[in-house]
Design a protein around this motif. Structure first.
Motif, PDB file in Angstrom:
ATOM      1  N   LEU A 174      -3.434   2.025   0.486  1.00  0.00           N
ATOM      2  CA  LEU A 174      -2.034   1.726   0.218  1.00  0.00           C
ATOM      3  C   LEU A 174      -1.926   0.335  -0.395  1.00  0.00           C
ATOM      4  CD1 LEU A 174      -0.419   3.020   3.544  1.00  0.00           C
ATOM      5  CD2 LEU A 174      -0.367   4.135   1.319  1.00  0.00           C
ATOM      6  N   ASP A 175      -1.236   0.236  -1.518  1.00  0.00           N
ATOM      7  CA  ASP A 175      -1.084  -1.042  -2.220  1.00  0.00           C
ATOM      8  C   ASP A 175       0.012  -1.883  -1.587  1.00  0.00           C
ATOM      9  OD1 ASP A 175      -3.072  -0.562  -4.193  1.00  0.00           O
ATOM     10  OD2 ASP A 175      -1.673   0.750  -5.252  1.00  0.00           O
ATOM     11  N   ASN A 176      -0.100  -2.096  -0.282  1.00  0.00           N
ATOM     12  CA  ASN A 176       0.895  -2.886   0.426  1.00  0.00           C
ATOM     13  C   ASN A 176       0.281  -3.368   1.739  1.00  0.00           C
ATOM     14  OD1 ASN A 176       3.457  -4.052   0.997  1.00  0.00           O
ATOM     15  ND2 ASN A 176       4.452  -2.356  -0.073  1.00  0.00           N
ATOM     16  N   PHE A 177       1.064  -4.153   2.511  1.00  0.00           N
ATOM     17  CA  PHE A 177       0.563  -4.664   3.777  1.00  0.00           C
ATOM     18  C   PHE A 177       1.083  -3.855   4.961  1.00  0.00           C
ATOM     19  CE2 PHE A 177       4.375  -6.998   2.603  1.00  0.00           C
ATOM     20  CZ  PHE A 177       5.144  -6.935   3.742  1.00  0.00           C
ATOM     21  N   PHE A 178       1.841  -2.775   4.695  1.00  0.00           N
ATOM     22  CA  PHE A 178       2.316  -1.890   5.747  1.00  0.00           C
ATOM     23  C   PHE A 178       2.483  -0.494   5.164  1.00  0.00           C
ATOM     24  CE2 PHE A 178       6.080  -3.249   3.565  1.00  0.00           C
ATOM     25  CZ  PHE A 178       6.980  -2.198   3.655  1.00  0.00           C
ATOM     26  N   CYS A 179       2.768   0.473   6.028  1.00  0.00           N
ATOM     27  CA  CYS A 179       2.901   1.858   5.580  1.00  0.00           C
ATOM     28  C   CYS A 179       4.289   2.085   5.007  1.00  0.00           C
ATOM     29  CB  CYS A 179       2.619   2.801   6.745  1.00  0.00           C
ATOM     30  SG  CYS A 179       0.903   2.812   7.271  1.00  0.00           S
ATOM     31  N   ASP A 180       4.441   1.732   3.768  1.00  0.00           N
ATOM     32  CA  ASP A 180       5.710   1.889   3.061  1.00  0.00           C
ATOM     33  C   ASP A 180       5.858   3.358   2.646  1.00  0.00           C
ATOM     34  OD1 ASP A 180       7.889   1.795   1.383  1.00  0.00           O
ATOM     35  OD2 ASP A 180       7.325  -0.119   0.482  1.00  0.00           O
ATOM     36  N   PRO A 181       6.997   4.001   2.962  1.00  0.00           N
ATOM     37  CA  PRO A 181       7.192   5.402   2.554  1.00  0.00           C
ATOM     38  C   PRO A 181       7.010   5.606   1.053  1.00  0.00           C
ATOM     39  CG  PRO A 181       8.926   4.717   4.060  1.00  0.00           C
ATOM     40  CD  PRO A 181       8.135   3.485   3.729  1.00  0.00           C
ATOM     41  N   SER A 182       7.458   4.636   0.252  1.00  0.00           N
ATOM     42  CA  SER A 182       7.319   4.754  -1.196  1.00  0.00           C
ATOM     43  C   SER A 182       5.857   4.812  -1.612  1.00  0.00           C
ATOM     44  CB  SER A 182       8.016   3.570  -1.874  1.00  0.00           C
ATOM     45  OG  SER A 182       7.874   3.630  -3.268  1.00  0.00           O
ATOM     46  N   GLU A 183       5.014   3.989  -0.959  1.00  0.00           N
ATOM     47  CA  GLU A 183       3.594   3.985  -1.289  1.00  0.00           C
ATOM     48  C   GLU A 183       2.923   5.287  -0.862  1.00  0.00           C
ATOM     49  OE1 GLU A 183       1.931   1.804  -2.993  1.00  0.00           O
ATOM     50  OE2 GLU A 183       3.597   0.424  -3.240  1.00  0.00           O
ATOM     51  N   LEU A 184       3.311   5.816   0.289  1.00  0.00           N
ATOM     52  CA  LEU A 184       2.738   7.084   0.751  1.00  0.00           C
ATOM     53  C   LEU A 184       3.093   8.220  -0.194  1.00  0.00           C
ATOM     54  CD1 LEU A 184       3.367   6.759   4.587  1.00  0.00           C
ATOM     55  CD2 LEU A 184       1.147   6.845   3.450  1.00  0.00           C
ATOM     56  N   LEU A 185       4.318   8.214  -0.720  1.00  0.00           N
ATOM     57  CA  LEU A 185       4.714   9.246  -1.670  1.00  0.00           C
ATOM     58  C   LEU A 185       3.931   9.119  -2.972  1.00  0.00           C
ATOM     59  CD1 LEU A 185       8.602   9.330  -1.167  1.00  0.00           C
ATOM     60  CD2 LEU A 185       6.926  11.022  -0.411  1.00  0.00           C
ATOM     61  N   ASN A 186       3.575   7.893  -3.349  1.00  0.00           N
ATOM     62  CA  ASN A 186       2.788   7.694  -4.569  1.00  0.00           C
ATOM     63  C   ASN A 186       1.376   8.257  -4.441  1.00  0.00           C
ATOM     64  OD1 ASN A 186       4.765   6.388  -6.089  1.00  0.00           O
ATOM     65  ND2 ASN A 186       4.254   4.383  -5.259  1.00  0.00           N
TER      66      ASN A 186
END
Length: 309
Positions: A174-186
């Motif tokens: 995940l291109d973030n520091f937390f489980c962002d819903p937007s990143e999971l959908l990507n």
């Protein structure tokens, strides 16, 4: 890149803001300080409102609930990031990721629902001052808080349902520091959920009504203020709304930059920076915005300090 079934994924890897080892101590100190300032600042707002009888009004009741939501909002993501920087372990379990995403969504939605309720409170206070205490009675204030929590819980369940429908993931990073819903959908290989139109649709549905309520409230507020004859009265009315409007612009602006801006051009680095803005910078600035511009809050904090000393 191998396609993995969601039932076989046991963990995700959070890439964070930077993988440079020289920056890790700086990021650790910076974000730990920001987290502590945010929690302490919002706790002071809650203590000031609860300890001062003069602040037992609907406006400060909603403000204390906003501070409580901000503490939960930042505590969902930042302790995990701080620990990962300290331990150099960026792995989060699948169950932990889903739990973090669910709680993050609840508090995030609660934030902007409360901002909408506070805009309505400002509207009643300025446009209907003689009926303010009748309209914003304790029962109605409690009802508005419960409705805000219900819609926040509903949005969280919608996101969880969408993620659980994903049968294949492109990757576990995940291109973030937390489980962002937007990143999971990507990361979805599904045609439906990988489509950026889905995120746009969710942004419109869950952002349209709060923003419409805020815009309508401020339209009525500005119309009423412009009818005030004295410049002193106009200044007082505008200054009352200034703090709330600043928080609304900061929180919703950065939040929609992440969720809707990524539909145009997905830039992981820009998305992570924007995520920092609305997950920690906005909750950290809320106490300063409201306390520095609010004479009642400053007075309550001084009296609270003098009693403790």
């Amino acid at each position: 890149m191998d396609i993995q079934n969601s039932t076989g994924i046991s963990e995700f890897h959070l890439l964070g803001l930077s993988e440079d080892p020289d920056l890790q101590p700086i990021l650790f100190g910076l974000f730990l300080s920001m987290y502590l300032v945010t929690v302490c600042g919002n706790l002071l707002i809650i203590l000031a409102v609860s300890s001062e009888c003069l602040l037992h009004t609907p406006m400060y009741f909603f403000l204390s609930n906003l501070s409580l939501a901000d503490i939960g909002f930042i505590s969902t993501t930042f302790p995990t990031m701080i620990v990962s920087i300290l331990t150099h372990n960026r792995v989060i379990s699948y169950v932990g990721c889903m739990t973090q995403m669910s709680i993050f969504t609840i508090f995030g939605c609660m934030d902007y629902m409360l901002l909408t309720v506070m805009a309505y409170d400002q509207f009643v206070a300025i446009c209907h001052p003689l009926h303010y205490l009748v309209i914003m009675n304790p029962r109605k204030c409690g009802f508005l808080i419960l409705v805000s929590f219900f819609f926040s819980l509903l949005e969280s369940q919608v996101h969880i349902f969408m993620i659980f429908q994903i049968t294949n993931f492109k990757d576990v990073e995940l291109d973030n520091f937390f489980c962002d819903p937007s990143e999971l959908l990507n990361l979805s290989c599904s045609i439906i959920f990988s489509n950026n139109n889905v995120k746009s649709f969710l942004g419109v549905i869950y952002g349209f009504f709060p923003i419409s309520g805020i815009l309508f409230s401020y339209y009525k507020i500005v119309s009423s203020i412009l009818r005030i004859s004295s410049s002193g009265g106009m200044y007082k009315a505008f200054s009352t709304c200034g703090s709330h409007l600043a928080v609304v612009c900061l929180f919703l602006g950065t939040g929609f930059w992440v969720y809707l801006g990524s539909t145009v051009s997905h830039s992981p680095r820009k998305g992570a920076v924007a995520s920092v803005m609305y997950t920690v910078v906005t909750p950290m600035l809320n106490p300063f915005i409201y306390s520095l511009r609010n004479r009642d809050i400053k007075g309550a904090l001084r009296r609270l300090h003098s009693r403790n000393v």
